[in-house]
Structure formats: C-alpha cells, structure tokens
Design a protein around this motif. Structure first.
Motif, PDB file in Angstrom:
ATOM      1  N   ASP A   1       0.915  -1.223  -0.085  1.00  0.00           N
ATOM      2  CA  ASP A   1      -0.055  -0.116  -0.152  1.00  0.00           C
ATOM      3  C   ASP A   1       0.860   1.373  -0.052  1.00  0.00           C
ATOM      4  OD1 ASP A   1      -2.496   1.901   0.779  1.00  0.00           O
ATOM      5  OD2 ASP A   1      -3.206  -0.248   0.884  1.00  0.00           O
ATOM      6  N   THR A   2       0.500   2.168   0.862  1.00  0.00           N
ATOM      7  CA  THR A   2       1.094   3.380   0.720  1.00  0.00           C
ATOM      8  C   THR A   2       2.145   3.534   1.732  1.00  0.00           C
ATOM      9  OG1 THR A   2      -0.518   4.656   2.297  1.00  0.00           O
ATOM     10  CG2 THR A   2      -0.958   4.737  -0.108  1.00  0.00           C
TER      11      THR A   2
ATOM     12  N   GLU B   1       4.387   6.256   5.563  1.00  0.00           N
ATOM     13  CA  GLU B   1       3.695   6.982   4.871  1.00  0.00           C
ATOM     14  C   GLU B   1       4.266   8.272   4.418  1.00  0.00           C
ATOM     15  OE1 GLU B   1       0.570   6.277   4.135  1.00  0.00           O
ATOM     16  OE2 GLU B   1      -0.422   5.195   5.486  1.00  0.00           O
ATOM     17  N   ASP B   2       3.637   8.939   3.139  1.00  0.00           N
ATOM     18  CA  ASP B   2       4.257  10.050   2.652  1.00  0.00           C
ATOM     19  C   ASP B   2       3.827  11.312   3.580  1.00  0.00           C
ATOM     20  OD1 ASP B   2       5.217   8.949   0.266  1.00  0.00           O
ATOM     21  OD2 ASP B   2       3.232   9.393  -0.781  1.00  0.00           O
TER      22      ASP B   2
ATOM     23  N   SER C   1       0.053  10.665   2.751  1.00  0.00           N
ATOM     24  CA  SER C   1      -0.735   9.740   2.571  1.00  0.00           C
ATOM     25  C   SER C   1      -1.280   9.081   3.838  1.00  0.00           C
ATOM     26  CB  SER C   1       0.087   8.533   1.753  1.00  0.00           C
ATOM     27  OG  SER C   1       1.395   7.941   2.311  1.00  0.00           O
TER      28      SER C   1
ATOM     29  N   LYS D   1       5.639  -0.629   0.790  1.00  0.00           N
ATOM     30  CA  LYS D   1       5.050   0.618   0.104  1.00  0.00           C
ATOM     31  C   LYS D   1       5.411   0.498  -1.270  1.00  0.00           C
ATOM     32  CE  LYS D   1       6.100   5.648   0.330  1.00  0.00           C
ATOM     33  NZ  LYS D   1       4.816   5.946   0.903  1.00  0.00           N
TER      34      LYS D   1
ATOM     35  N   LEU E   1       2.812   2.467  -3.347  1.00  0.00           N
ATOM     36  CA  LEU E   1       2.470   3.758  -3.807  1.00  0.00           C
ATOM     37  C   LEU E   1       2.642   4.767  -3.156  1.00  0.00           C
ATOM     38  CD1 LEU E   1      -1.341   2.230  -3.663  1.00  0.00           C
ATOM     39  CD2 LEU E   1       0.265   2.186  -5.570  1.00  0.00           C
ATOM     40  N   GLY E   2       2.917   5.883  -3.687  1.00  0.00           N
ATOM     41  CA  GLY E   2       3.541   6.945  -3.098  1.00  0.00           C
ATOM     42  C   GLY E   2       3.828   8.322  -4.154  1.00  0.00           C
TER      43      GLY E   2
ATOM     44  N   PRO F   1      -1.462   9.438  -3.871  1.00  0.00           N
ATOM     45  CA  PRO F   1      -0.564   8.446  -4.247  1.00  0.00           C
ATOM     46  C   PRO F   1      -0.678   7.642  -5.358  1.00  0.00           C
ATOM     47  CG  PRO F   1      -1.248   7.622  -2.175  1.00  0.00           C
ATOM     48  CD  PRO F   1      -1.925   9.048  -2.525  1.00  0.00           C
TER      49      PRO F   1
END
Length: 989
Positions: free
Chosen positions: A218-219, A254-255, A267, A303, A305-306, A317
């Motif tokens: 995921d993110t 996370e971002d 994110s 991670k 996605l970003g 993301p």
C-alpha cells in the motif's frame, strides 16, 4: 446537418492481407572463450553461452517476436518504462511443483535458472545495440524486469530470444471511495463490522492471528501509531517494518504532508488498511482506539504507492506495475502468510497482466493473496467494471458491503416547490441527536452553495450562520463538505444526489433533470454517522434537489421547514455498496469475481499523525472512517489469517474455499445479489473455522498468457463458470468435496437455481433474470444407490460432475445457481458453490441489450484464416453501429466497420434507423482502419500484431433530426490474433 457524420463510411470492412517476413532467429553470445583458460571468468562465459543456446533452440522459429501489449507507441523516440517478461518460469512455479511432489519440475524452475536467462537477455540486448537501463529485476513471482528503453527499440527488444511479452508499466491507485472520508467516533473501538462477520466469536474460539505474518502492499504505514507499532517484528537492530518499493529503501513510512495552501496532504491509506487487520487497541491517549481482525498477527508494510519527495502538488499516491511486483517479491521472500493489495487499475482488464501473474505466482508459492475488487461499479460501467490485479485467478477478490447502522428520518418541506418529503439524516455531531432542538419547527433560511467547496461560500461570515446550506454531491468528499459547512457556521446541510461537470473550465453542479444512477437518494455511501467536527447532514434525492436548484436560479430564496416527528431507522446492512466493482472477470470465460464480500462502507480504523517526524505528536484523534473495497479487502485478509492459524497445512486455495463456501448470501430488498456483485456472499468467519470440508471446482485454468508457455492447472476455485454455451447444448465441469477432518462425512446435495437476481441498477441497461426452467443442471458422482447423498472418508476427496443442459429454445442470458451441501450433524455449516452459465441464441425477447449474441466463427484470428463476426441487432431505434478494436488497456485502436443508413436530401443528412435482425461482418483477418487519418487525409490500414484484443460492437441511437446521442450500448468479445506464419494456437477457455 449532422456534423458528427460529415465523413462516414456506410459499410467498410478492412480485409487487406499482410504478408509475413521470413528471417532468422537472432541471438547473442559472449566473446569466444579461450580453451586454455579454466578460470572463473571463462566458466561464467560457458554458462552464459549454454543459456543463450538453450534459449535460441527454444525460439528457433523464423522471426520469433514477443507479444507487445497494445497501447505502447513503438514509433516514439521517447524513453519509457516497460515490463519485459522472459520465458523461463519464475521460482514460484518450482515451489508449487515441489509442493505437488514433482521433483523434476521443481528443479527446472529455480532462481538460478531465471538469473541465467536474465543475464543472457541483457548481453543479447547490448549486442543488438539496444540502450536500456534496468530499474527492477523479478525472479520469484515473475521472470522479468522493468527497463527504461527508447520506445522505438521495443520491437527490436521483442525479437531477442527468450522475451515472451512486453507490457506497459501501468499506474495504480489505492482503492478507496473519495465520497466518504475521515469521521471520528466516541466508541472505544467500532465492533459493528467485526461482529457482522463473526470476528468477536472467532476471538472467543482462541483465534487472533498469533504467530502469522501479513504483508500490506500500500502507501506505507505510520508505524509510530500506538495501535500499530507493537505489531512489527523486533529484530536485532530494532523493528522490522518491511520494504519501500517506491523509494527502494527499508523505510516504508507514509508520505509526509508537504507544501502550503493546498499542497500534498500526505498519504494515509496503508495505515487505515493495516489497522483493520492488526490494530492492537492499546492507544490510551483518547477515548477510542482500533482493534483489528487478527490483532496478534505480525505486520509487514510494503510501500508500493507514493509521491516523490519533490512533488508538492500531487493529489494522491500512485504506483507502477514494477513497484507492485517488487513489493510482491519482497513479501514472498519474507515468507508472508497473507498479503493484502487494496489497490488496482480499472484500465487494466487483463487476467494475465504482469501484476496479476505476480499475484498468481505468490499464491503458487504458498502466500494467500487478498485483493480489493475496485470502486468503479457506479462510474458508468456496472458489469465488467473490475480491473487488475483483482482479476488474478488465484487471488481472493473482495467486494464491499454495508454494515448495520442507524439513521434518522424527518419530513422536510421546501419553500420553492412547496413539497414535503421524508428524508434521511445520515450524519451528525457526536452526542447531539436531539434534532428537534436543532431544527425547530419554524422555517429555516437556506443558501445554495453549489458543490460545497470553501471557495463556493462568500467571505461574509454572517451569510451562513445558523442557516441550512444546500449542496450538490460531487467533486469533493462528503466529509469535506460537512466540515466546511460547520466552519462557516451552518446549522445543517441538505445534500442532493448529483455530479459535477465542467463549464468554461470551472467545475459546477450538473443540474440536468435526468442523470442515470443519481436520481434517487445518495444512500449508504453518504451515511457518515457521528463525528466531532460534524453538523447534521440530510440526504435528498437527486431529481428533487436538482429541480429545487434550477428553480433557485430564477427565484433566489429558499427555506426548509422540519417536522417535529423524527424517526430512528435501523439499517440492517449487508447490501453491496453501489461503488463496488462488478465482474465478470477478464479471463475469457466469464469467471466469477469478486470471490466474496466484506464490510467496506464507513470503516473506522487507524489514521496517521506522522509521529515519526514529531515524537510529541498526539494520536488522540488519529482515526478515521473510509469507504471502498480497500476497506473490505483487509477484513478478509484478517479472516484468512485466522483460518490459516487453525489450519496451518491448508493451501491458499483451501483457505479461499473455506471463506467462500461458508459465506452468507446477501440480498437487496429480498432479491439475491447476482454472483458478479457479491461473489459467494458476505464472509462469516465462524462458519469458515468450523467447516471440516471444502467444495471446489476443478475446471482447468491457464494462469499465464495462453500463447506463451501456459501453465494449465485445476482452478480449485470456490465458484464455477460454464462460460458461453449455446441453447440446446450441454457442458460438464468437475468438482471435488475435500474432507480435511479425521472422520467420515456425509452431506445431502442439491442443485439450487437462483430464480431472480439483481441486475444493473440503470433501468436502461437492466435485464431480467432468465427463466431457469429453460436449463437443467444435475450433479453426478453421488453415493451409489442414493440420489442425494455424498460420503467422503477421513482426509479424502470425492469427485463430482456438474452438468448444465439447456433447452433448444432457451433464451440468451445469464443463468445462476449453486451446489448446496448440508450436513445433518449440528455445528457443521452448509457449503455452497455458486455457478453461472451464459447462454447465447438468436432472437431473444428476454434481453433488453440492443446488441446480442456476438460471435466469431473462430476465436483465433490469423491473416490467412479470416473469421466472420456476427451479432443480432435487437432494437428498432439504433441508427449507427461501430465495430471497433480495443487493446486490453482499453485504448481504442481503430475501426473494423461502420454500419449506418445516411439519407442525404436538400444538403441535409438524416440517420435512418437500422432494421433489427442478424448482421454479419465477413472476413475479418486482423486488419483495421486506424483511428487517425494520414497527413493526406486518407484512411490508414493497419494489421494487428500477435496478442489479445477486445472487439467492441457499439450501438448508438441518435436523434434523426438533431443528431444528438440519446442512447448507447456496447458488447465486447475477446479475440486472440496470431500471425499465420506461426503455429496456430487456440486460447484456452
């Protein structure tokens, strides 16, 4: 004058034969080795040459060229990123073979053999003068690599021996529904969806996920969150968080939010998903926390996605195929028991896309893969709205269902139409439900503020204080609309169902009277419930609200009067969310996807507070509600951990079958949801844990591109599609009842046909369930001398055969049913396996689609063996038909044919309606008319390259007088194109 058809072709069929070019297989070898040297360097050369020769021998047919996915512009000189798939099967196939006891196959497919071929490929590319750089290498779930290369060198790259396919590096997104975001709750933790699927009882049985590992692709994750930080493995150097495939480092955080005045908000998706699976419920800083389904499982974050660190204006993301495959590979190598992918691309409708192949091979390696089915069910396409990697045939694909909830109903009268209507109150401030004291019974002034953005309000702070704001659905989330209205001092919000459109470059509400799918109330997706930052939100039907808004543009003033009697409405839940993507799968056999459904509407879970960069950050309110199949998938991932905890020797297919066989079938207002909406039903973990047996289909599936070294295997799926069969014919499929217990089991068997199921909610596209009396489905292989009993011994399997026979005059349509097995012993849950049968026949009055019965005289198209395309026009109001070609990425390639009847009179054009009946387009050989004209304005004839495509028959109903499009319907057929110079291959069903 009908301007749309100034340049038309009445009946055009492109059928130009393109000859094939003869050539030799091209391969490269390293420099000639010295016979005098036996050092390591010469040994490496010999190994390389051996690998190259093996590839050359395998690909020694003339002009062997790999499949290049449609949509890649090979004429461009720009550098692009592509996924190159090579011929040797990835290591996961060897792992699967070893588990099946096939030692020879296990030795054939190893990481070492994959490495040999990848080295040979790179040497060959260099020898061919192809300038490329390698970004990612894959060897476990996919044999291939992501490379950056000039697009005009791809065709040359495709001819290197061993290259099997070249795919675009698609962009993927988290699958959450933007219309429903963060809301807080005063409950300690939200047990409603968990009780709905029996998790509380599973905990009482002692199953919590302890000792198992789950990977969330995921993110990233906010691993500083109190409810999550204890879920990570403690290594010798500190916590092991997973891997960041997006940035290629070991910190999958996370971002972070960045920028000001509308900059990137950061994110949060991965943190929310992770909390649903493993939330530990230990946060003591507030009144609430999050407890996950498998709260004692170990969490690993991947991670994939970003947003890049220097991007300050990104909206959300994203990730590429390469990053997702890289994350899957790390998860497999880290020995995850379960992986969750709450992500997808609706444009990638390909059951054999690179990421779907990677998911399948993770499953072959023993990892349970759970994938969100997508959120495109209400985006204009209903059926076939799912994409990839939910299409992976070995994954557990999950639809979103609603949960039990409370709403309120109040009678509201408007001053414009002077109508009283019962409306649902679907959100409110926590602890403030005495709505009579909020609304009163006297008229309350209201202000129309369009889409409810902050910019839609005036700067006068007194303009909205203690008033009702009247808003259209669209563009921004319900949560943002509610919080903005509260910030402006509003008393409440009435929101009408609608959608935004662009006028003069600005987004505004669409106030058309009829907007299909948006005429009634918004429904469950708007039901945010309680929140600290909320004011009352009232759901108004779209057609009513748009009518009031149109009148306001003339009259300018509005008041609402509320009745004193406000009713409490208890909603039972267990309806499939309108946004949830529907099947069938893109496997060429109308495969049933999703597999199961789970809670996915307004799900409460952890939210990031980004404590990594600010250790003093409070997590008191670090929770949110979100909606989407992204929220449904982690519920099932958690359940899979619980089942695996009890049955550690079960395969991923066994776990999938247990969850699906024992799911509860759900309905909409008494009508059962069709299998392409709910799968086998809403999951029930108690039944899944209690069942001593599972029921599986054993039909053959191909999990690789069927023209490239296909692996054919038993599906072991918990559902079954017969595919398309003709009226008056029959088909049979194998099943097995697998006893996983130490005692003998006897079940009573029956075949149950579904008399009525749901269809597309758009009345213009909905079709009734066909009469099941026109089809007979029987189950063979029952106990000798007993017509309805099945006995299976301890740890044994019992083979069955399911046969469907249609009457000669059976109307076309989709027939559904299930095999139902019940055990008389108390505590043993029943098992069910849904099946679907697509019946095609001419002249059906029971199907309202304008285009029916699309057929090809052969599913494989070659230049020297053209096929006929036929279909039935079942409408008298169609006046323009386009037969078009589409890539598997949904990109429009060009036209095979137009069919229309244009009458020209007095310098005007009129489109006459076409007569209903059967239409045949003869001799389609893979040639077509390109979408674009040549510089001279002429049609450009092209030839399809080898691969899979979608043939679309699009029927249009234009107003003969105005030329305005009034209706459109389409039906698609998958085709496989193969150059006649190569050996003919018929794709597996």
């Amino acid at each position: 004058m009908i301007k749309s058809f100034k340049k038309t072709i009445a009946i055009l069929t492109a059928s130009v034969i393109i000859g094939s070019l003869a050539g030799q297989s091209v391969f490269a070898a390293g420099p000639a080795q010295s016979s005098q040297s036996d050092n390591l360097k010469s040994l490496q050369k010999r190994l390389l040459e051996a690998s190259l020769q093996r590839i050359a021998d395998k690909n020694s047919k003339p002009d062997a060229s790999a499949f290049i996915a449609p949509g890649i512009d090979t004429s461009s000189s720009k550098k692009i990123k592509v996924i190159v798939r090579l011929s040797v099967q990835p290591a996961a196939v060897g792992i699967y073979a070893a588990k099946q006891g096939n030692r020879m196959l296990a030795q054939e497919f190893t990481q070492e053999k994959v490495a040999d071929e990848q080295t040979a490929f790179l040497v060959a590319a260099k020898a061919q003068g192809i300038d490329l750089s390698v970004n990612y290498k894959f060897d476990t779930v996919l044999n291939g690599m992501e490379v950056t290369v000039n697009a005009n060198q791809i065709q040359k790259l495709a001819k290197i021996p061993g290259v099997q396919a070249i795919h675009p590096n698609l962009i993927y997104h988290p699958i959450s529904e933007p219309d429903s975001l963060a809301s807080e709750t005063l409950d300690k933790n939200d047990m409603v969806p968990l009780k709905q699927i029996g998790v509380d009882k599973a905990w009482e049985m002692g199953f919590t996920g302890k000792g198992l590992k789950v990977g969330v692709l995921d993110t990233g994750v906010d691993y500083a969150h109190p409810d999550l930080k204890g879920a990570f493995q403690q290594g010798s150097n500190g916590p092991v968080y997973g891997y960041d495939s997006f940035n290629q480092d070991l910190d999958p955080y996370e971002d972070l939010p960045r920028g000001y005045f509308g900059g990137y908000a950061g994110s949060a998706h991965g943190t929310h998903v992770s909390g649903t699976i493993v939330g530990r419920a230990v946060n003591v800083t507030g009144d609430f926390n999050q407890k996950g389904v498998a709260y004692e499982a170990e969490l690993h974050s991947y991670k994939v996605l970003g947003v890049k660190d220097d991007d300050y204006t990104a909206e959300a993301p994203t990730g590429t195929s390469a990053q997702i495959i890289n994350g899957i590979e790390h998860a497999v190598e880290d020995h995850m028991d379960v992986i969750n992918l709450s992500l997808g691309s609706a444009l990638a409708k390909d059951a054999n896309s690179p990421d779907s192949i990677a998911v399948n091979n993770a499953v072959l390696a023993g990892v349970i893969a759970v994938v969100a089915n997508g959120n495109d069910g209400s985006s204009g396409h209903y059926y076939y709205s799912m994409g990839s990697p939910a299409s992976a045939q070995l994954a557990i694909s999950v639809a979103a269902a609603t949960s039990p909830s409370v709403q309120y109903e109040v009678s509201v009268k408007d001053s414009v139409l002077a109508q009283s209507n019962l409306l649902r109150l679907v959100a409110w401030q926590s602890g403030q439900t005495v709505f009579g004291s909020i609304f009163g019974t006297k008229p309350v002034e209201a202000v129309y503020v369009g889409l409810g953005r902050e910019t839609d309000y005036t700067s006068d702070p007194t303009m909205f204080k203690d008033k009702i704001v009247f808003i259209s659905r669209g563009l921004i989330s319900f949560e943002e609309k509610v919080k903005t209205a509260k910030k402006m001092g509003a008393k409440a919000i009435i929101i009408f169902n609608g959608i935004d459109k662009v006028e003069n470059g600005v987004s505004v509400p669409n106030l058309d009277d009829n907007i299909p799918g948006r005429n009634g109330p918004i429904g469950s997706i708007a039901a945010l419930g309680d929140g600290h930052d909320y004011i009352p939100l009232i759901d108004m039907p779209g057609q009513l609200g748009r009518s009031i808004a149109r009148q306001l543009q003339m009259w300018g003033t509005l008041q609402f009067t509320f009745a004193s009697d406000i009713k409490v409405i208890q909603l039972k839940g267990d309806t499939v969310a309108e946004f949830s993507s529907r099947g069938p799968n893109s496997d060429g056999n109308y495969g049933i996807k999703p597999d199961v459904s789970a809670p996915g509407v307004n799900i409460y879970s952890t939210f990031p507070a980004y404590g990594k960069v600010n250790p003093s950050q409070s997590y008191e309110h670090a929770y949110a509600r979100e909606s989407g199949t992204s929220m449904a998938s982690p519920h099932v991932a958690g359940l899979a951990l619980l089942v695996k905890e009890k049955h550690q020797d079960w395969s991923p297919a066994d776990v999938r079958a247990a969850l699906a066989n024992t799911a509860d079938e759900i309905n909409k207002d008494g009508t059962m949801y069709d299998v392409y909406s709910q799968g086998s039903g809403r999951v029930n973990i108690v039944n899944a844990l209690k069942t001593p047996a599972i029921l599986q289909a054993l039909d053959k599936i191909t999990i690789y591109d069927n023209q490239y070294n296909p692996i054919t295997m038993d599906s072991e799926a918990p559902n079954l599609s017969f595919g398309m069969i003709q009226a008056g014919s029959e088909a049979s499929k194998p099943l097995q009842l697998k006893n996983t217990s130490g005692g003998s089991l006897t079940y009573t068997a029956q075949v149950v046909m579904h008399l009525k199921v749901t269809s597309d909610p758009d009345p213009t596209r909905a079709i009734p369930t066909p009469n099941v009396k026109d089809i007979k489905v029987t189950l063979d292989g029952l106990d000798t001398g007993n017509s309805n009993k099945i006995t299976v011994g301890p740890y044994d399997r019992h083979r069955l055969t399911l046969t469907a026979k249609t009457k000669a005059k059976a109307p076309p349509g989709v027939y559904e049913g299930e095999v139902l097995l019940t055990n008389a012993k108390s505590g043993i849950p029943p098992l069910h396996l849904p099946f679907v049968i697509h019946v095609g026949e001419d002249d059906s009055a029971n199907n309202s689609f304008a285009i029916q019965d699309i057929k090809l005289s052969n599913n494989t198209v070659t230049s020297d063996k053209p096929v006929d395309i036929s279909f039935t026009l079942h409408s008298n109001t169609v006046n323009y038909i386009l037969i078009g070609l589409y890539g598997l990425d949904e990109k429009f390639l060009g036209y095979v044919s137009y069919i229309n009847d244009i009458e020209v009179k007095d310098d005007t054009e009129k489109l006459n309606y076409l007569p209903a009946g059967k239409i045949t387009i003869p001799d389609f050989d893979g040639t077509y008319v390109d979408e674009y004209l040549s510089p001279e304005g002429d049609n450009v004839i092209k030839q399809l390259t080898d691969g899979n495509y979608n043939l679309g028959i699009i029927a249009n109903s234009f107003n003969p007088e105005t030329g305005e499009l009034e209706d459109q319907t389409a039906i698609f057929k998958s085709i496989f194109v193969q150059d006649s110079s190569t050996e003919s291959v018929t794709p597996s069903p």
